[in-house]
Every structure is written in C-alpha cells, then in structure tokens.
Design an enzyme around this catalytic site. Sequence first.
Site, PDB file in Angstrom:
ATOM      1  N   LYS A  52       0.840  -1.209   0.000  1.00 26.68           N
ATOM      2  CA  LYS A  52       0.000   0.000   0.000  1.00 26.68           C
ATOM      3  C   LYS A  52       0.872   1.255   0.000  1.00 26.68           C
ATOM      4  CE  LYS A  52      -3.796  -2.522   2.016  1.00 26.68           C
ATOM      5  NZ  LYS A  52      -4.521  -2.990   3.206  1.00 26.68           N
ATOM      6  N   GLN A  96      -4.799  -1.648   9.274  1.00 20.41           N
ATOM      7  CA  GLN A  96      -4.602  -2.966   8.654  1.00 20.41           C
ATOM      8  C   GLN A  96      -5.226  -4.054   9.539  1.00 20.41           C
ATOM      9  OE1 GLN A  96      -3.234  -3.613   5.554  1.00 20.41           O
ATOM     10  NE2 GLN A  96      -3.923  -5.695   5.947  1.00 20.41           N
ATOM     11  N   ASP A 119     -11.140   2.526   3.428  1.00 21.09           N
ATOM     12  CA  ASP A 119     -11.368   1.096   3.231  1.00 21.09           C
ATOM     13  C   ASP A 119     -12.849   0.801   2.982  1.00 21.09           C
ATOM     14  OD1 ASP A 119      -9.267  -0.684   3.063  1.00 21.09           O
ATOM     15  OD2 ASP A 119      -8.934  -0.769   5.237  1.00 21.09           O
TER      16      ASP A 119
END
Length: 277
Positions: A52, A96, A119
């Site tokens: 990422k 995460q 997200d």
Amino acid sequence: MPAIIDGKAISAQIKDEVKERVSALKAEGTEVCLAVIQVGNDPASTVYVGNKKKACEYCGIRSESYELAEDTSEDDLIALIDRLNADKAVNGILVQLPLPSHINEDRVIMAIDPTKDVDGFSVNSVGALCIGRKGYRSCTPAGIIELLKRSNIDITGKECVVIGRSNIVGKPMALMMLQENATVTIAHSKTKDLPSVTKRADILIVAVGKPKMIKADFVKEGAVVIDVGIHRDENNKLCGDVDFDDVAPKCSYITPVPGGVGPMTIAMLMHNCVEGA
Ligand code: NDP
C-alpha cells in the site's frame, strides 16, 4: 479458451489515473495523505502494508506510517485514530486488519471518521452503499466492478451469483452488483446444492476462502468467473478459490490468480484516497 481479465493492466491504468488527479490537486496546493496503522508484526500484514505504501509513492500520495506494538491497548489505538481524524492534512485512515485478538475491530473501524474511511468498512460507508448514496466503497468489490466495466462486460439484467457473505467482500459485492442492475443471489455455507445455484450465473463471483473449490461442474457454459480467493497450493504456488485449469475452458471471461482481483484492491484504495481529498 476464455478471455483472461488482466487485473494487473487494469489496476495500472487506475493508478495512472489517480496519479494524474493527485498531481492536479498538488498543482492547486492540495496534498493527498493516507495514514496507515499496523498493530503488531503479522508477516502477511507487513507485506500488504508495504504494498500500500509503495502504491502511494507511485501515485504521489503521501503516506504516514504508524507501526504500533502488538500489546497496544484498544484505547491507545483509538486515541491515535481520534488524533488523525482531527488532522486536516490526513485524507484517509487505514487500519490494517486483522488486529490482535484483545482489540475489538468493530469499535476501531467505527472510530474512523466516515469522511476518512478509505477502506469503506464502516457502518456509514456500508449503509450509504445499501441505500445508493455516495460514499466510500469497499476496495475489493469496487475493484471487481471496475474489472467488469473496463472489460466491457455488460452487467445489467445478468444473473449474478456471489459465493460468500463476508462484510468486506461478499455482502458489499452483492449490493454493488444490484446497483449495476444484475439479478443477484448470495450463496454461503448453508446454501443447499451449491452447484445448482452457481450454474444459474452469467457472472459468478467467488469469495469462499477455500482453495480451488470451484470446479467446472459449478459453472454454466460461457459464464464470466471472478475469483477473489488467494491461497498457496500444495506446491506453494498462488491459487484462488476457483480451480482455474478445470473451469477456464467453460468460461467467456475469467480472472487469474495472481494478477486478477488482487491488484485491484490497492488500486481502488488509491482511488478512494484521492476521492477523499
Ligand atoms: P470469509 O472467510 O470471511 O468468508 C467466506 C464466505 O464463504 C462465508 O460467507 C462463508 O459462509 C462462505 N463459505 C465457506 N464455505 C463455503 C462452502 N463450502 N459453500 C458455500 N459458501 C461457503 O472470507 P472473505 O470474504 O474475507 O474472503 C474470501 C476469499 O477472498 C479469501 O480467500 C480471502 O483470502 C480472499 N480475499 C482476497 C482479497 C483480494 O484483495 N484479492 C481481499 C479480501 C479477501 P458463512 O457466512 O455461512 O460462513
């Protein structure tokens, strides 16, 4: 033989589009910034976080990295999120997953300001998708919609079966296909006679989390098959939830693993970051 949907090429295209938008924003004096939080050092998470950050670098997005110890308390993590929520220079916040077992993931996801939830996992983002409002879309399913559209696969009126009903893939995927006017069925572990259901699909999206489970007899002749799964097989080679060699000859289009859905998730994350700015 089917057309292979090239997720690597399509994701590169999307990242290039993001890069242009980021550079246009920069020219207007706006910097795009993603804060990435990792708790503990699970090796798979470290690889995902690294990828990422690399994608951010490619697109010109500034990434701020927060690497917290495994024993970080839920309250300390939420205090960091609160600080990033208040920081005007940060457009997106990514935590995460999975988090260590002493931390309540739902509480953490809910702590992220909905305007920074790149997200797309929060109740706000999922709710917006559910009622057809603008909002962040969960990256993996949003990436699959892009794969279909950019491969000129018509979705309207098609029978779509999604296998899997997780909050991050199956459910948002089904909602997005519904929004694109498909007739949608969701199958799961309690579905009876799965092949009879999946054989109805013009578009079959597999997010079942079981290596090579889907064989040719689950698939209608000429179907489009999208494989979300990522696993290592007995030879340590990457494979999906679909038995590619068995299924591919029956399909009109299919995604490979690797190089199908996988690269799209990060590309859509980059897309969400620039939307946030
Ligand atoms: P989950 O394990 O959360 O969900 C799996 C789903 O499959 C569940 O809804 C489960 O049903 C259903 N299921 C399990 N066994 C069967 C069965 N025998 N028949 C029918 N349905 C079944 O997985 P995720 O949704 O998180 O991920 C799915 C796959 O996608 C995994 O391989 C994961 O690694 C991969 N993935 C890939 C990403 C990418 O970027 N390419 C991103 C995210 C995930 P029930 O609800 O009844 O238990």
